[in-house]
Motif scaffolding. Structure first.
Motif, PDB file in Angstrom:
ATOM      1  N   GLN A  17       2.232 149.566  38.600  1.00 33.44           N
ATOM      2  CA  GLN A  17       2.585 148.471  39.596  1.00 33.44           C
ATOM      3  C   GLN A  17       1.859 147.232  39.281  1.00 33.44           C
ATOM      4  N   ASP A  18       2.319 146.239  39.495  1.00 29.40           N
ATOM      5  CA  ASP A  18       1.439 144.993  39.346  1.00 29.40           C
ATOM      6  C   ASP A  18       1.685 144.223  40.567  1.00 29.40           C
ATOM      7  N   ASN A  52      -2.491 140.381  37.866  1.00 29.35           N
ATOM      8  CA  ASN A  52      -1.405 140.678  38.023  1.00 29.35           C
ATOM      9  C   ASN A  52      -0.976 141.615  36.566  1.00 29.35           C
ATOM     10  N   THR A  53      -2.091 142.012  36.075  1.00 32.29           N
ATOM     11  CA  THR A  53      -1.582 143.145  34.951  1.00 32.29           C
ATOM     12  C   THR A  53      -1.075 144.374  35.644  1.00 32.29           C
ATOM     13  N   ALA A  54      -0.319 145.391  35.017  1.00 33.30           N
ATOM     14  CA  ALA A  54       0.389 146.381  35.769  1.00 33.30           C
ATOM     15  C   ALA A  54      -0.758 147.625  35.592  1.00 33.30           C
ATOM     16  N   SER A 136       8.449 141.541  35.673  1.00 29.94           N
ATOM     17  CA  SER A 136       7.363 142.221  36.242  1.00 29.94           C
ATOM     18  C   SER A 136       7.384 143.687  35.637  1.00 29.94           C
ATOM     19  N   LEU A 137       6.288 144.334  35.969  1.00 28.33           N
ATOM     20  CA  LEU A 137       6.287 145.933  35.328  1.00 28.33           C
ATOM     21  C   LEU A 137       6.480 146.784  36.400  1.00 28.33           C
ATOM     22  N   SER A 138       6.218 146.144  37.829  1.00 26.94           N
ATOM     23  CA  SER A 138       6.213 147.062  38.872  1.00 26.94           C
ATOM     24  C   SER A 138       7.590 148.101  39.027  1.00 26.94           C
ATOM     25  N   THR A 139       7.359 149.266  39.257  1.00 26.50           N
ATOM     26  CA  THR A 139       8.285 150.157  39.115  1.00 26.50           C
ATOM     27  C   THR A 139       8.954 150.303  40.224  1.00 26.50           C
ATOM     28  N   TYR A 140      10.370 150.132  40.430  1.00 24.10           N
ATOM     29  CA  TYR A 140      10.965 150.379  41.686  1.00 24.10           C
ATOM     30  C   TYR A 140      11.954 151.481  41.338  1.00 24.10           C
ATOM     31  N   PRO A 141      11.631 152.848  41.897  1.00 23.45           N
ATOM     32  CA  PRO A 141      12.777 154.139  41.343  1.00 23.45           C
ATOM     33  C   PRO A 141      14.010 153.940  42.027  1.00 23.45           C
ATOM     34  N   ALA A 143      16.101 151.612  41.832  1.00 23.60           N
ATOM     35  CA  ALA A 143      17.266 151.186  40.911  1.00 23.60           C
ATOM     36  C   ALA A 143      16.843 151.553  39.748  1.00 23.60           C
ATOM     37  N   GLY A 144      15.822 152.253  39.125  1.00 26.51           N
ATOM     38  CA  GLY A 144      15.481 152.761  38.035  1.00 26.51           C
ATOM     39  C   GLY A 144      14.700 151.660  36.957  1.00 26.51           C
ATOM     40  N   VAL A 145      14.152 150.861  37.775  1.00 23.71           N
ATOM     41  CA  VAL A 145      13.738 149.575  36.817  1.00 23.71           C
ATOM     42  C   VAL A 145      12.264 149.271  36.901  1.00 23.71           C
ATOM     43  N   GLY A 146      11.740 148.728  35.785  1.00 25.11           N
ATOM     44  CA  GLY A 146      10.142 148.371  35.822  1.00 25.11           C
ATOM     45  C   GLY A 146       9.289 149.559  35.433  1.00 25.11           C
TER      46      GLY A 146
END
Lengths: 348, 244
Positions: A17-18, A52-54, A136-141, A143-146
């Motif tokens: 997460q960032d 803001n680094t992940a 962004s590198l934030s993971t949003y499972p 939608a399977g992204v990040g």
């Protein structure tokens, strides 16, 4: 070989997460991002990274990570217990949180249970070499992204590192634990406080609410006295035409119990929101565990903004006040040379 | 027409244009969304993070370390006072939809029965509806598309489905939608598009935008399969669906 941290044992819910995927809510894309912005910012600062680094957000129990790089500097922030460094040529060594650590190839960082908070963070110096999704590198499972492949980490994953060895320099630590504040959680009335009766609004700010078991990155459901809507639920008192959902929005569906909407919240929704958690206290919410209780206290928008600015000043002070971390009982030769004490000892 | 400013903590506020769903109100919402976007591109409104349009309101999110509500609200007022009639160039989007396969349209017969139509009349009414994308939300790329012909209005299913396949085309109340992911859902499934409303391989993963005018084009199963293959392989030309 690509420098990496290899997951040799997965934790329970670890995602990169960032500070969030901003700018796409109009397309229905949740911001996601760190539940505890303060802890991620401190971990990044200890690792020498921009805020803001992940980093790795660790929930409940952390993973075991094998260093597949010449060296890497990691920073841990949050109550992890126990955390060990395990190497091929030395017995496992317990290490502290709230500081950075230099790790070498072949060592395994064994992150333990997260205790007394729901989240802890690990940042690596230089960050992870992963492609951002929508900036962004934030993971949003959902939608399977990040993050890493759009999901929580699993055994066998190799997290690529941007640097194959750590920059020279000292490890650093927090001079004192960051003060998140105690007392009531500050909230701002609205956007739909007028959907609740005067009695309902009083109930909300005069009662203790307990975090239920249904608490995750999307939202925290509270248990406690029910909050009365202005119009009966049967007559649509708990329905509105959907509008935008800000971080920390406290929606109250027909059942009358508050739900604080967190990082993975949906972008719009159709339940009235009695109040919104002030951004200064959102990191506290991000640390709450089931069973803990809170009291809500209303402040004005201007007060909430002022509180947030004060917190930012304290955060920057904490970062400016990092101290060099020495192994307990060890002699810090570098510091001794710096202070010219060695010369003094030799020539006296 | 006056607006209401609703507080959403110290990182957002909502500009509410009305408490009903109407094209006029949504037009003003979209115009302010566009006006703030233009102002930000011109370097104004520093500290604004993003804006979130809905049927009747616009949420403005901001960084309280860079600006404040007291600073921003008068600037938004000024934008509104200058007039929101200009609006924005609306895209006209045509989505292919296969209504013919019972697997794609499990609720078509029931919708026909409950609206007193034949299935062909239901399809014709859906094809003839002047749809407009009002808001995206609930999940990434899920569009609330209003404009369904009135004779098709039905409440949601009493028993929502646990699993609605991706790209199902559904109706409920005065709206239609296309499911961007497999998910639970309570709307009536009357067809399926071979397109993906969320495709993370694309630089712009979400295809529809608020403000889009939308219509459906009927395709048969064979055409569906052909387009589905092209979408899957990434060779489908999406630009041909859009007219400015």
């Amino acid at each position: 070989m690509t420098a990496a941290l290899k997951v040799v044992r997965a934790g329970l819910f670890d995602t990169l997460q960032d500070l969030g995927r901003m700018g796409f809510m109009a397309l229905g894309m949740p911001t996601a991002g760190a539940m505890d912005r303060v802890a991620l910012t401190l971990a990044n600062a200890l690792a020498g990274n921009p805020a803001n680094t992940a980093g790795l957000e660790i929930g409940v129990m952390g993973p075991d990570l094998l260093v597949e790089a010449d060296s890497v500097r990691v920073a841990l922030v949050g109550p992890l217990s126990p955390t060990l460094i395990d190497g091929p040529d030395a017995p496992p060594k317990p290490i502290e949180s709230d500081r950075s650590h230099l790790l070498k190839r072949g060592q395994t960082l064994k992150l333990g249970m997260v205790e007394g908070s729901s989240t802890a963070y690990l940042s690596v110096s230089g960050g992870f070499a992963l492609a951002p999704f929508m900036g962004s590198l934030s993971t949003y499972p959902r939608a399977g992204v990040g993050g890493f492949d759009g999901r929580k980490l699993a055994a066998g994953d190799a997290l690529p590192l941007a640097r194959d060895h750590a920059a020279p320099g000292d490890d650093r630590k927090l001079a004192a634990a960051f003060d998140y504040g105690a007392g009531p959680v500050r909230v701002v009335w609205g956007p739909q406080e007028d959907h609740f009766s005067a009695k309902g609004r009083r109930t909300f700010v005069e009662s203790d609410y307990r975090v239920s078991r249904e608490a995750d990155r999307m939202g925290i459901r509270f248990e406690g006295p029910t909050i009365e809507h202005a119009v009966s639920v049967a007559k649509g008192g708990a329905d509105i035409i959907s509008d935008g959902i800000a971080p920390g929005a406290i929606q109250v569906p027909g059942a009358g119990l508050p739900i604080v909407l967190m990082a993975d919240r949906q972008t719009v929704g159709g339940y009235p929101k009695i109040a919104t958690v002030a951004s200064v206290d959102l990191p506290r919410l991000g640390r709450l565990l089931p069973g803990q209780t809170v009291r809500f206290h209303a402040v004005s928008v201007a007060e909430a903004e002022e509180l947030r600015r004060d917190q930012e000043v304290r955060l920057q002070r904490a970062i400016a006040g990092f101290v060099v971390a020495r192994p307990p009982g060890g002699i810090d030769l570098a510091r001794l040379y710096e202070e010219n004490l060695i010369d003094g000892i030799v020539y006296e | 027409m006056s607006v209401r400013y609703l507080s959403c903590g110290d990182t957002a506020f909502t500009v509410e244009f009305g408490n009903e769903i109407s094209p006029e109100i949504n037009g003003r919402v979209m115009a302010l969304h566009a006006a703030i976007g233009h102002a930000r591109k011109a370097g104004d409104l520093a500290g604004v993070v993003e804006t979130v349009p809905t049927m009747r309101s616009l949420m403005v999110t901001y960084d309280p370390l860079a600006t404040s509500r007291a600073d921003l609200q008068p600037r938004i007022d000024l934008l509104i006072a200058r007039g929101l009639t200009s609006g924005m160039a609306s895209r006209r989007v045509t989505l292919p939809c296969c209504y013919d396969d019972p697997e794609f349209a499990p609720d078509l017969a029931e919708v026909a029965k409950r609206t007193g139509k034949t299935t062909e009349q239901v399809i014709a009414a859906h094809l003839a509806s002047p749809f407009k994308v009002y808001v995206l939300g609930f999940m990434p790329g899920l569009a609330y598309v209003a404009g369904l012909e009135q004779s098709l209005y039905l409440p949601r299913r009493a028993q929502p489905r646990v699993r609605v396949p991706r790209s199902s085309v559904a109706i409920a109340m005065d709206m239609t939608t296309i499911y961007p992911f497999e998910s639970p859902g309570g709307w009536h499934l009357i067809g399926r598009t071979p397109l993906w409303m969320f495709d993370k391989r694309h630089e712009q993963p979400v295809f529809l935008s608020p403000g889009d005018s939308l219509s459906f084009q009927r395709i048969d199963r064979k055409t569906y399969d052909r387009i589905a293959r092209d979408v899957e392989s990434g060779s489908f030309d999406w630009t041909k669906l859009v007219k400015k």
